[in-house]
Design an enzyme around this catalytic site. Structure first.
Site, PDB file in Angstrom:
ATOM      1  N   THR A 140       0.824  -1.204   0.000  1.00  0.00           N
ATOM      2  CA  THR A 140       0.000   0.000   0.000  1.00  0.00           C
ATOM      3  C   THR A 140       0.860   1.257   0.000  1.00  0.00           C
ATOM      4  O   THR A 140       1.847   1.353   0.728  1.00  0.00           O
ATOM      5  CB  THR A 140      -0.914   0.005   1.232  1.00  0.00           C
ATOM      6  OG1 THR A 140      -1.708  -1.181   1.237  1.00  0.00           O
ATOM      7  CG2 THR A 140      -1.832   1.220   1.225  1.00  0.00           C
ATOM      8  N   LYS A 200      -1.544  -1.227  -3.937  1.00  0.00           N
ATOM      9  CA  LYS A 200      -2.790  -0.534  -3.629  1.00  0.00           C
ATOM     10  C   LYS A 200      -2.480   0.931  -3.346  1.00  0.00           C
ATOM     11  O   LYS A 200      -1.646   1.241  -2.500  1.00  0.00           O
ATOM     12  CB  LYS A 200      -3.499  -1.166  -2.431  1.00  0.00           C
ATOM     13  CG  LYS A 200      -4.868  -0.523  -2.170  1.00  0.00           C
ATOM     14  CD  LYS A 200      -5.689  -1.313  -1.176  1.00  0.00           C
ATOM     15  CE  LYS A 200      -5.310  -1.008   0.249  1.00  0.00           C
ATOM     16  NZ  LYS A 200      -6.283  -1.591   1.206  1.00  0.00           N
ATOM     17  N   LYS A 214      -3.725   4.555  -1.991  1.00  0.00           N
ATOM     18  CA  LYS A 214      -4.702   5.331  -1.238  1.00  0.00           C
ATOM     19  C   LYS A 214      -4.995   6.613  -2.006  1.00  0.00           C
ATOM     20  O   LYS A 214      -4.067   7.331  -2.425  1.00  0.00           O
ATOM     21  CB  LYS A 214      -4.153   5.666   0.149  1.00  0.00           C
ATOM     22  CG  LYS A 214      -3.952   4.465   1.054  1.00  0.00           C
ATOM     23  CD  LYS A 214      -5.265   3.920   1.579  1.00  0.00           C
ATOM     24  CE  LYS A 214      -5.044   2.866   2.650  1.00  0.00           C
ATOM     25  NZ  LYS A 214      -6.327   2.382   3.197  1.00  0.00           N
ATOM     26  N   ASP A 232      -7.926   2.563  -3.162  1.00  0.00           N
ATOM     27  CA  ASP A 232      -8.750   2.629  -1.958  1.00  0.00           C
ATOM     28  C   ASP A 232      -9.028   4.088  -1.652  1.00  0.00           C
ATOM     29  O   ASP A 232      -8.113   4.842  -1.318  1.00  0.00           O
ATOM     30  CB  ASP A 232      -8.015   1.970  -0.790  1.00  0.00           C
ATOM     31  CG  ASP A 232      -8.846   1.923   0.489  1.00  0.00           C
ATOM     32  OD1 ASP A 232     -10.001   2.392   0.468  1.00  0.00           O
ATOM     33  OD2 ASP A 232      -8.342   1.423   1.503  1.00  0.00           O
ATOM     34  N   LYS A 268     -11.481  -7.671   7.936  1.00  0.00           N
ATOM     35  CA  LYS A 268     -10.353  -7.314   8.795  1.00  0.00           C
ATOM     36  C   LYS A 268     -10.650  -7.836  10.196  1.00  0.00           C
ATOM     37  O   LYS A 268     -11.752  -7.626  10.720  1.00  0.00           O
ATOM     38  CB  LYS A 268     -10.142  -5.796   8.824  1.00  0.00           C
ATOM     39  CG  LYS A 268      -9.715  -5.217   7.488  1.00  0.00           C
ATOM     40  CD  LYS A 268      -9.542  -3.703   7.555  1.00  0.00           C
ATOM     41  CE  LYS A 268      -9.079  -3.148   6.227  1.00  0.00           C
ATOM     42  NZ  LYS A 268      -9.004  -1.660   6.245  1.00  0.00           N
ATOM     43  N   CYS A 312      -6.087  -5.426   6.792  1.00  0.00           N
ATOM     44  CA  CYS A 312      -5.635  -5.224   8.169  1.00  0.00           C
ATOM     45  C   CYS A 312      -5.686  -3.749   8.499  1.00  0.00           C
ATOM     46  O   CYS A 312      -5.735  -2.898   7.622  1.00  0.00           O
ATOM     47  CB  CYS A 312      -4.207  -5.757   8.356  1.00  0.00           C
ATOM     48  SG  CYS A 312      -2.969  -4.970   7.289  1.00  0.00           S
TER      49      CYS A 312
END
Length: 335
Positions: free
Chosen positions: A126, A149, A151, A177, A248, A276
């Site tokens: 991420t 991923k 943000k 995300d 999660k 998570c």
């Protein structure tokens, strides 16, 4: 059976550098650590809690202390689900119970859970919100990553961020995300270029409670529910809006519930991912066991830390494995 003693500790795990997501800049991972011992065997569990539900290590510690009598009297994992609401406190205690049971029985947690022996898992890595050029430079230094991923936060640079990363790494699987940061109009505008850029999943684009528009939008890129999905009762309302659910353990309250959720979500027709909150490798180990049942794994939290626990999760060529000494009595030993 020997008497159990519980200890509850609060720890902070500093990040190597701050991480920015929608509405927050994170500088460390505060966690609660539960340790259960019978004088011979020891089980541990860690949780960060759900920050957007206002959970803190201190609030989780209060919940755990309130249940001390039942825990030290030998509470079972099934009874724990009835005794404590979903959230980080239950996750930490549930993980410690799994670990203790594995130690006492001499059986790894994966076998106790009725699963096949675990294999290494491909995980996403991420990147927090940043300038497009900075993101491109970062991913160019991540040749090990096979899935990334991003943000995103709803500002005008979001698409530029995605395109910059795609140009720098045309080879990776790419996910985004928004952490509830977009409007329906933004999603409609961004879907075509994101699909063209090869984005494979959009996680929680719209705010919880304002996501009915997802039923009217063509999902040219699959959409995952994160903040919109906590527990079993949420599944019916997600139909027609989401394609994937993100489980999660801090949200659902532990591996025991997480395994149940994965089965229920798949039976209801959803794809299943495991994610998570923050935390050290100790928090990743039970989640990685759940990951054996999932289509997508997002368990890179320890990579943000300045330092990790002994027997840390191993990240190699985009895959993660957990050493047998970390948690669960050898449940995640490398095959």
């Amino acid at each position: 059976m020997a008497e159990i003693r519980m200890s509850v500790d609060i720890e902070r795990w500093p990040f190597a550098q701050p991480v920015r997501i929608t509405g927050y800049t994170l500088t460390d991972a505060p966690v609660v650590l539960v340790t259960l011992t019978d004088g011979i065997h020891t089980g541990r569990g860690e949780a960060s809690g759900v920050y957007y539900h206002r959970e803190t290590p201190q609030s989780m510690a209060v919940q755990l202390e309130a249940l001390r009598g039942a825990v030290e009297a030998g509470i079972t994992r099934d009874a724990l689900i009835r005794a404590m609401p979903a959230g980080g406190a239950r996750n930490a205690l549930d993980a410690a119970l799994w670990d203790l049971e594995a130690q006492r029985s001499g059986m790894p947690a994966w076998r106790l859970a009725g699963l096949a022996a675990p294999a290494p898992l491909r995980t996403t890595f991420t990147l927090g919100v940043d300038a497009p050029a900075a993101l491109a430079a970062t991913v160019a230094r991540m040749p090990h990553a096979r899935a990334i991923k991003l943000k995103l936060d709803g500002d005008v640079a979001d698409l530029d961020r995605v395109l910059a990363v795609r140009r720098a790494r045309p080879d990776v699987d790419l996910y985004v995300d928004a952490n509830q940061g977009w409007s329906a109009a933004q999603l409609r505008r961004l879907l075509p270029p994101l699909a063209q850029a090869g984005v494979k999943l959009i996680e929680q684009p719209l705010p919880v409670g304002a996501d009915a528009a997802l039923r009217e939008i063509d999902h040219t890129v699959p959409i995952a529910a994160d903040e919109a999905f906590i527990d079993l009762a949420d599944l019916p309302a997600l139909r027609g809006k989401y394609d994937v659910v993100n489980i999660k353990l801090d949200k659902c309250g532990g591996l025991t519930r997480g395994l149940e959720l994965a089965r229920a979500a798949r039976s209801a027709g959803f794809g299943v991912m495991v994610g998570c909150m923050g935390g050290s490798s100790l928090a990743m180990a039970p989640a990685a066991l759940l990951g054996q049942c999932c289509d997508l794994v997002d368990l890179d939290a320890p990579t943000f830390l300045a330092a990790d626990r002994a027997f840390a999760v191993q990240y190699d060529e985009g895959f993660l494995t957990c050493p047998s000494a970390l948690w669960g009595g050898g449940s995640l030993a490398t095959l």
